[in-house]
Design a protein around this motif. Sequence first.
Motif, short mmCIF file in Angstrom:
data_model
loop_
_atom_site.label_atom_id
_atom_site.label_comp_id
_atom_site.label_asym_id
_atom_site.label_seq_id
_atom_site.Cartn_x
_atom_site.Cartn_y
_atom_site.Cartn_z
N THR A 231 0.74 -1.26 0.01
CA THR A 231 0.00 0.21 0.17
C THR A 231 0.91 1.10 0.23
OG1 THR A 231 -1.71 -1.32 1.22
CG2 THR A 231 -1.83 1.11 1.37
N ILE A 232 1.89 1.23 0.77
CA ILE A 232 2.86 2.54 0.94
C ILE A 232 3.50 2.85 -0.29
CG2 ILE A 232 4.85 3.03 1.82
CD1 ILE A 232 4.12 1.71 4.47
N ASP A 233 3.83 1.49 -0.99
CA ASP A 233 4.62 1.82 -2.47
C ASP A 233 3.75 2.07 -3.30
OD1 ASP A 233 6.70 1.42 -4.45
OD2 ASP A 233 6.37 -0.81 -4.39
N GLN A 234 2.37 1.72 -3.42
CA GLN A 234 1.35 2.35 -4.46
C GLN A 234 1.13 3.82 -3.88
OE1 GLN A 234 -2.05 -0.23 -3.84
NE2 GLN A 234 -0.83 -1.77 -4.84
N GLN A 235 1.03 4.20 -2.84
CA GLN A 235 0.87 5.60 -2.61
C GLN A 235 1.98 6.50 -2.87
OE1 GLN A 235 0.24 4.71 2.03
NE2 GLN A 235 -1.84 5.91 1.58
N LEU A 236 3.33 6.02 -3.33
CA LEU A 236 4.50 6.92 -3.47
C LEU A 236 4.05 7.57 -5.01
CD1 LEU A 236 7.32 4.79 -2.13
CD2 LEU A 236 6.45 6.80 -1.43
N GLU A 237 3.18 6.58 -5.83
CA GLU A 237 3.12 7.16 -7.20
C GLU A 237 2.56 8.50 -7.29
OE1 GLU A 237 3.89 5.56 -9.89
OE2 GLU A 237 4.78 3.88 -8.47
N SER A 238 1.65 8.90 -6.12
CA SER A 238 0.76 10.24 -6.31
C SER A 238 1.26 11.28 -5.14
CB SER A 238 -0.66 9.82 -6.21
OG SER A 238 -0.82 9.26 -4.98
N ILE A 239 2.29 10.98 -4.52
CA ILE A 239 2.66 12.09 -3.66
C ILE A 239 3.31 13.25 -4.27
CG2 ILE A 239 2.88 10.51 -1.65
CD1 ILE A 239 5.76 10.68 -1.72
N GLU A 240 3.00 14.47 -3.71
CA GLU A 240 3.58 15.61 -4.08
C GLU A 240 4.71 16.13 -3.19
OE1 GLU A 240 2.14 20.41 -4.39
OE2 GLU A 240 0.65 18.84 -4.27
N LEU A 241 6.03 15.87 -3.31
CA LEU A 241 7.14 15.94 -2.45
C LEU A 241 7.34 17.25 -2.03
CD1 LEU A 241 9.69 13.54 -4.10
CD2 LEU A 241 8.33 13.12 -2.05
N LYS A 242 7.17 18.29 -2.70
CA LYS A 242 7.46 19.68 -2.36
C LYS A 242 6.43 20.33 -1.57
CE LYS A 242 11.41 19.70 -4.61
NZ LYS A 242 12.68 19.54 -4.04
N ARG A 243 5.25 19.66 -1.12
CA ARG A 243 4.16 20.06 -0.35
C ARG A 243 4.71 20.53 1.25
NH1 ARG A 243 -0.69 16.69 1.46
NH2 ARG A 243 -2.10 18.41 2.35
N SER A 244 4.17 21.55 1.32
CA SER A 244 4.55 22.32 2.76
C SER A 244 3.45 21.30 3.77
CB SER A 244 4.42 23.69 2.84
OG SER A 244 5.13 24.35 1.98
N LEU A 245 4.27 21.07 4.88
CA LEU A 245 3.59 20.72 5.90
C LEU A 245 3.97 21.35 7.45
CD1 LEU A 245 4.11 16.66 5.10
CD2 LEU A 245 1.90 18.01 4.56
N GLN A 246 2.99 20.93 8.30
CA GLN A 246 3.48 21.24 9.68
C GLN A 246 3.66 20.04 10.44
OE1 GLN A 246 3.84 24.54 11.29
NE2 GLN A 246 3.88 25.00 9.14
N LEU A 247 4.58 19.91 11.21
CA LEU A 247 5.13 18.75 12.19
C LEU A 247 4.64 19.36 13.52
CD1 LEU A 247 6.28 15.95 12.56
CD2 LEU A 247 8.52 17.16 12.88
#
Length: 167
Positions: free
Chosen positions: A87-103
Amino acid sequence: MSSLIQATRQVLDDGRDYLVALESEAYQTPISLLSGSTLGQHTRHWIEFFQCLLQQSDCGQTIDYDQRKRDQRLEREPKVALSALETIDQQLESIELKRSLQLTTCPDRDPIQLATSLERELWYAVEHAIHHLAIIKIGWNALENLPLLPKDFGLAYSTRKHLANSY
């Protein structure tokens, strides 16, 4: 494909390498060398960091690793852990790496918000997983009757590249 996605997939492949070779009994065996923890507990831990990051970033902009599910099936059943890796591997197909987040850290006390990105947090999850894979390798070698793991299992992506270029 970005080198970060390649490094992430290498970690997932390392997970597959040992999970396909394990029966539930060995996966759940407390290992004294690991202070009584099991291969399954370490596996659940590193998988849940990926799950937490990918699920929370998909739902919003705040990441809080303390909100992991702590799914006991991941640490008891290697097949469930393998399914999670797929599932994680499949999700990697559509992620937006440069997306800003808050930790968010220390949620029970005075929470701290840190600016970050999906790219930065994915790299953290990779490095965190490698740390646990190295521990898993120690535990694996302490158990009896298990096949040998690949010699580069649990090594950092940069170490693998360095060793490949050294020969």
